[in-house]
Design a protein around this motif. Structure first.
Motif, PDB file in Angstrom:
ATOM      1  N   TRP A   1      -8.393  -4.090  -6.790  1.00  0.00           N
ATOM      2  CA  TRP A   1      -7.798  -4.546  -5.535  1.00  0.00           C
ATOM      3  C   TRP A   1      -7.638  -6.071  -5.556  1.00  0.00           C
ATOM      4  O   TRP A   1      -6.582  -6.607  -5.214  1.00  0.00           O
ATOM      5  CB  TRP A   1      -8.655  -4.098  -4.358  1.00  0.00           C
ATOM      6  CG  TRP A   1      -8.104  -4.399  -2.990  1.00  0.00           C
ATOM      7  CD1 TRP A   1      -6.833  -4.784  -2.657  1.00  0.00           C
ATOM      8  CD2 TRP A   1      -8.823  -4.322  -1.764  1.00  0.00           C
ATOM      9  NE1 TRP A   1      -6.719  -4.957  -1.298  1.00  0.00           N
ATOM     10  CE2 TRP A   1      -7.926  -4.669  -0.722  1.00  0.00           C
ATOM     11  CE3 TRP A   1     -10.126  -3.983  -1.434  1.00  0.00           C
ATOM     12  CZ2 TRP A   1      -8.310  -4.706   0.614  1.00  0.00           C
ATOM     13  CZ3 TRP A   1     -10.497  -4.010  -0.090  1.00  0.00           C
ATOM     14  CH2 TRP A   1      -9.592  -4.367   0.918  1.00  0.00           C
TER      15      TRP A   1
ATOM     16  N   HIS B   1       1.772  -3.921  -7.967  1.00  0.00           N
ATOM     17  CA  HIS B   1       1.863  -2.495  -7.646  1.00  0.00           C
ATOM     18  C   HIS B   1       0.976  -1.678  -8.580  1.00  0.00           C
ATOM     19  O   HIS B   1       0.275  -0.756  -8.142  1.00  0.00           O
ATOM     20  CB  HIS B   1       3.322  -2.022  -7.731  1.00  0.00           C
ATOM     21  CG  HIS B   1       3.482  -0.565  -7.476  1.00  0.00           C
ATOM     22  ND1 HIS B   1       3.339  -0.011  -6.229  1.00  0.00           N
ATOM     23  CD2 HIS B   1       3.744   0.463  -8.318  1.00  0.00           C
ATOM     24  CE1 HIS B   1       3.513   1.298  -6.320  1.00  0.00           C
ATOM     25  NE2 HIS B   1       3.758   1.606  -7.579  1.00  0.00           N
ATOM     26  N   TYR B   2       1.010  -1.984  -9.868  1.00  0.00           N
ATOM     27  CA  TYR B   2       0.162  -1.277 -10.834  1.00  0.00           C
ATOM     28  C   TYR B   2      -1.311  -1.374 -10.432  1.00  0.00           C
ATOM     29  O   TYR B   2      -2.032  -0.374 -10.413  1.00  0.00           O
ATOM     30  CB  TYR B   2       0.360  -1.842 -12.247  1.00  0.00           C
ATOM     31  CG  TYR B   2      -0.641  -1.298 -13.225  1.00  0.00           C
ATOM     32  CD1 TYR B   2      -0.459  -0.050 -13.815  1.00  0.00           C
ATOM     33  CD2 TYR B   2      -1.801  -2.004 -13.538  1.00  0.00           C
ATOM     34  CE1 TYR B   2      -1.398   0.469 -14.698  1.00  0.00           C
ATOM     35  CE2 TYR B   2      -2.747  -1.496 -14.414  1.00  0.00           C
ATOM     36  CZ  TYR B   2      -2.539  -0.251 -14.991  1.00  0.00           C
ATOM     37  OH  TYR B   2      -3.476   0.266 -15.853  1.00  0.00           O
TER      38      TYR B   2
ATOM     39  N   GLU C   1       0.862  -4.205   4.449  1.00  0.00           N
ATOM     40  CA  GLU C   1       1.837  -4.866   5.316  1.00  0.00           C
ATOM     41  C   GLU C   1       1.129  -6.002   6.050  1.00  0.00           C
ATOM     42  O   GLU C   1       1.175  -6.092   7.269  1.00  0.00           O
ATOM     43  CB  GLU C   1       2.451  -3.858   6.281  1.00  0.00           C
ATOM     44  CG  GLU C   1       3.309  -2.836   5.566  1.00  0.00           C
ATOM     45  CD  GLU C   1       4.058  -1.927   6.516  1.00  0.00           C
ATOM     46  OE1 GLU C   1       4.240  -2.282   7.694  1.00  0.00           O
ATOM     47  OE2 GLU C   1       4.456  -0.846   6.063  1.00  0.00           O
TER      48      GLU C   1
ATOM     49  N   TYR D   1      -2.619  -2.190  -7.456  1.00  0.00           N
ATOM     50  CA  TYR D   1      -2.900  -1.500  -6.194  1.00  0.00           C
ATOM     51  C   TYR D   1      -3.097  -0.004  -6.467  1.00  0.00           C
ATOM     52  O   TYR D   1      -3.991   0.632  -5.899  1.00  0.00           O
ATOM     53  CB  TYR D   1      -1.777  -1.700  -5.172  1.00  0.00           C
ATOM     54  CG  TYR D   1      -1.841  -3.021  -4.452  1.00  0.00           C
ATOM     55  CD1 TYR D   1      -2.906  -3.333  -3.601  1.00  0.00           C
ATOM     56  CD2 TYR D   1      -0.837  -3.970  -4.597  1.00  0.00           C
ATOM     57  CE1 TYR D   1      -2.960  -4.549  -2.938  1.00  0.00           C
ATOM     58  CE2 TYR D   1      -0.887  -5.189  -3.939  1.00  0.00           C
ATOM     59  CZ  TYR D   1      -1.954  -5.464  -3.115  1.00  0.00           C
ATOM     60  OH  TYR D   1      -2.015  -6.676  -2.460  1.00  0.00           O
ATOM     61  N   THR D   2      -2.292   0.564  -7.343  1.00  0.00           N
ATOM     62  CA  THR D   2      -2.445   1.971  -7.700  1.00  0.00           C
ATOM     63  C   THR D   2      -3.810   2.210  -8.332  1.00  0.00           C
ATOM     64  O   THR D   2      -4.489   3.188  -8.006  1.00  0.00           O
ATOM     65  CB  THR D   2      -1.311   2.416  -8.643  1.00  0.00           C
ATOM     66  OG1 THR D   2      -0.055   2.214  -7.979  1.00  0.00           O
ATOM     67  CG2 THR D   2      -1.447   3.871  -9.035  1.00  0.00           C
TER      68      THR D   2
ATOM     69  N   ARG E   1       0.020 -10.257  -6.406  1.00  0.00           N
ATOM     70  CA  ARG E   1       0.892 -10.356  -5.235  1.00  0.00           C
ATOM     71  C   ARG E   1       1.097 -11.824  -4.868  1.00  0.00           C
ATOM     72  O   ARG E   1       2.226 -12.267  -4.621  1.00  0.00           O
ATOM     73  CB  ARG E   1       0.270  -9.595  -4.073  1.00  0.00           C
ATOM     74  CG  ARG E   1       1.076  -9.672  -2.809  1.00  0.00           C
ATOM     75  CD  ARG E   1       0.414  -8.891  -1.691  1.00  0.00           C
ATOM     76  NE  ARG E   1       1.221  -9.033  -0.499  1.00  0.00           N
ATOM     77  CZ  ARG E   1       0.733  -9.071   0.727  1.00  0.00           C
ATOM     78  NH1 ARG E   1      -0.557  -8.957   0.930  1.00  0.00           N
ATOM     79  NH2 ARG E   1       1.528  -9.207   1.749  1.00  0.00           N
TER      80      ARG E   1
ATOM     81  N   ARG F   1      -4.819   2.065  -3.623  1.00  0.00           N
ATOM     82  CA  ARG F   1      -4.258   1.441  -2.429  1.00  0.00           C
ATOM     83  C   ARG F   1      -2.754   1.264  -2.575  1.00  0.00           C
ATOM     84  O   ARG F   1      -2.218   1.411  -3.658  1.00  0.00           O
ATOM     85  CB  ARG F   1      -4.899   0.068  -2.192  1.00  0.00           C
ATOM     86  CG  ARG F   1      -6.370   0.167  -1.928  1.00  0.00           C
ATOM     87  CD  ARG F   1      -6.974  -1.202  -1.676  1.00  0.00           C
ATOM     88  NE  ARG F   1      -8.288  -1.054  -1.113  1.00  0.00           N
ATOM     89  CZ  ARG F   1      -8.567  -0.920   0.180  1.00  0.00           C
ATOM     90  NH1 ARG F   1      -7.610  -0.936   1.066  1.00  0.00           N
ATOM     91  NH2 ARG F   1      -9.807  -0.779   0.592  1.00  0.00           N
ATOM     92  N   GLN F   2      -2.129   0.900  -1.472  1.00  0.00           N
ATOM     93  CA  GLN F   2      -0.714   0.549  -1.482  1.00  0.00           C
ATOM     94  C   GLN F   2      -0.578  -0.916  -1.086  1.00  0.00           C
ATOM     95  O   GLN F   2      -1.488  -1.491  -0.481  1.00  0.00           O
ATOM     96  CB  GLN F   2       0.059   1.419  -0.495  1.00  0.00           C
ATOM     97  CG  GLN F   2       0.084   2.875  -0.890  1.00  0.00           C
ATOM     98  CD  GLN F   2       0.922   3.691   0.073  1.00  0.00           C
ATOM     99  OE1 GLN F   2       1.439   3.198   1.060  1.00  0.00           O
ATOM    100  NE2 GLN F   2       1.048   4.967  -0.222  1.00  0.00           N
ATOM    101  N   LEU F   3       0.547  -1.490  -1.429  1.00  0.00           N
ATOM    102  CA  LEU F   3       0.834  -2.865  -1.016  1.00  0.00           C
ATOM    103  C   LEU F   3       0.705  -2.937   0.499  1.00  0.00           C
ATOM    104  O   LEU F   3       1.365  -2.186   1.215  1.00  0.00           O
ATOM    105  CB  LEU F   3       2.248  -3.263  -1.453  1.00  0.00           C
ATOM    106  CG  LEU F   3       2.679  -4.674  -1.137  1.00  0.00           C
ATOM    107  CD1 LEU F   3       1.949  -5.665  -2.037  1.00  0.00           C
ATOM    108  CD2 LEU F   3       4.167  -4.823  -1.306  1.00  0.00           C
TER     109      LEU F   3
ATOM    110  N   GLU G   1       5.296  -8.652  -8.280  1.00  0.00           N
ATOM    111  CA  GLU G   1       5.137  -7.415  -7.505  1.00  0.00           C
ATOM    112  C   GLU G   1       4.956  -6.175  -8.369  1.00  0.00           C
ATOM    113  O   GLU G   1       4.230  -5.270  -7.998  1.00  0.00           O
ATOM    114  CB  GLU G   1       6.308  -7.250  -6.540  1.00  0.00           C
ATOM    115  CG  GLU G   1       6.308  -8.350  -5.508  1.00  0.00           C
ATOM    116  CD  GLU G   1       6.613  -7.871  -4.115  1.00  0.00           C
ATOM    117  OE1 GLU G   1       6.790  -6.664  -3.898  1.00  0.00           O
ATOM    118  OE2 GLU G   1       6.667  -8.747  -3.241  1.00  0.00           O
TER     119      GLU G   1
END
Length: 97
Positions: free
Chosen positions: A51, A67-68, A79, A70-71, A58, A75-77, A63
């Motif tokens: 994380w 993203h890799y 907001e 976060y996966t 980020r 988790r997801q990116l 990005e």
């Protein structure tokens, strides 16, 4: 340690002793030492480490790499702004101990 106490340590030249590497990485990130933060984060083989690693990419603007990671962290990116995510990360990791 509370979030406010952790944030106050940013006035020092070195991170607090005895904190976990994930928090040390976030301390360096907030001190604008991305390379040091990344060097620490990439060697933490946990979801929390992933994380932090995602957050750092980020902030860097990479990005795809973010993203890799976060996966990997499950988790997801978010907001959130990067500053809000930094606060969320620190708060979460301080609670996790």
């Amino acid at each position: 340690m509370t979030f406010e106490q952790f944030k106050a340590t940013l006035n020092h030249d070195q991170p607090p002793t005895g904190i976990p590497p994930v928090l040390t990485a976030l301390w360096y990130a907030q001190k604008d030492n991305w390379n040091k933060a990344h060097d620490i984060a990439q060697d933490i083989p946990t979801r929390e480490g992933s994380w932090v690693h995602a957050y750092l990419h980020r902030v860097e603007g990479d990005e795809g790499n973010a993203h890799y990671w976060y996966t990997q962290a499950g988790r997801q990116l978010p907001e959130l702004t990067p500053e809000q995510e930094w606060e969320q990360l620190v708060t979460s990791l301080l609670v996790a101990g």
